[in-house]
Design a protein around this motif. Structure first.
Motif, PDB file in Angstrom:
ATOM      1  N   SER A 144       0.762  -1.121   0.053  1.00  0.00           N
ATOM      2  CA  SER A 144      -0.131   0.062  -0.069  1.00  0.00           C
ATOM      3  C   SER A 144       0.894   1.211  -0.084  1.00  0.00           C
ATOM      4  CB  SER A 144      -0.921  -0.022   1.419  1.00  0.00           C
ATOM      5  OG  SER A 144      -0.288   0.002   2.417  1.00  0.00           O
ATOM      6  N   THR A 145       2.173   1.263   0.141  1.00  0.00           N
ATOM      7  CA  THR A 145       2.868   2.465  -0.094  1.00  0.00           C
ATOM      8  C   THR A 145       3.067   3.088  -1.348  1.00  0.00           C
ATOM      9  OG1 THR A 145       5.166   1.271  -0.182  1.00  0.00           O
ATOM     10  CG2 THR A 145       4.556   1.567   1.756  1.00  0.00           C
ATOM     11  N   LYS A 146       2.862   4.327  -1.607  1.00  0.00           N
ATOM     12  CA  LYS A 146       2.843   5.088  -2.826  1.00  0.00           C
ATOM     13  C   LYS A 146       4.206   5.543  -3.379  1.00  0.00           C
ATOM     14  CE  LYS A 146      -1.789   6.710  -2.392  1.00  0.00           C
ATOM     15  NZ  LYS A 146      -2.480   7.805  -2.823  1.00  0.00           N
ATOM     16  N   LEU A 147       5.193   5.914  -2.029  1.00  0.00           N
ATOM     17  CA  LEU A 147       6.652   6.267  -2.695  1.00  0.00           C
ATOM     18  C   LEU A 147       7.529   5.063  -2.430  1.00  0.00           C
ATOM     19  CD1 LEU A 147       6.551   9.375  -0.528  1.00  0.00           C
ATOM     20  CD2 LEU A 147       6.220   9.257  -2.688  1.00  0.00           C
ATOM     21  N   THR A 148       8.448   5.161  -3.498  1.00  0.00           N
ATOM     22  CA  THR A 148       9.459   4.363  -3.241  1.00  0.00           C
ATOM     23  C   THR A 148      10.527   4.548  -2.189  1.00  0.00           C
ATOM     24  OG1 THR A 148      11.132   5.450  -4.887  1.00  0.00           O
ATOM     25  CG2 THR A 148       9.525   3.975  -5.669  1.00  0.00           C
ATOM     26  N   ALA A 149      11.445   3.703  -1.793  1.00  0.00           N
ATOM     27  CA  ALA A 149      12.378   3.952  -0.803  1.00  0.00           C
ATOM     28  C   ALA A 149      13.106   5.019  -1.015  1.00  0.00           C
ATOM     29  CB  ALA A 149      13.396   2.633  -0.775  1.00  0.00           C
TER      30      ALA A 149
END
Length: 104
Positions: free
Chosen positions: A65-70
């Motif tokens: 569910s994360t939208k941003l990459t690391a």
């Protein structure tokens, strides 16, 4: 002081340990079937089968569910620290706007 874990979190960690032991036993050919190993180590057969097929433990993999990459998260973190060091701590709305820019 050690972190306080919920009961379900502790059970999840214990189950993961049993799964790893079952995988090791299967690789050492101590068991002839996944079902038998799953029953012996008291773990779900389907979970054990998935792990043997390379599917990672959810807690160690990045949440879907994360939208941003690391890299984007790190850039956002550096931007927040940079703004704070200049004496202008960003408001949550500013952080959200910057995150939206990174997503574009």
């Amino acid at each position: 002081m050690p972190p306080i874990r919920s009961q379900s979190s502790t059970k999840s960690v214990e189950q993961e340990g049993r799964i790893l032991l079952a995988i090791q036993a299967l690789k050492n050919q101590e068991f002839t079937s996944i079902s038998l190993a799953a029953r012996t180590f008291n773990v779900p057969r389907s979970t054990l089968r998935h792990r043997l097929n390379g599917i990672q433990y959810r807690a160690t993999s990045r949440v879907n569910s994360t939208k941003l990459t690391a890299i984007e998260e790190e850039s956002l973190r550096k931007w927040i620290v940079s703004m704070d060091s200049r004496g202008s701590a960003p408001r949550p709305s500013m952080v959200r706007e910057m995150a939206d820019l990174l997503l574009k």
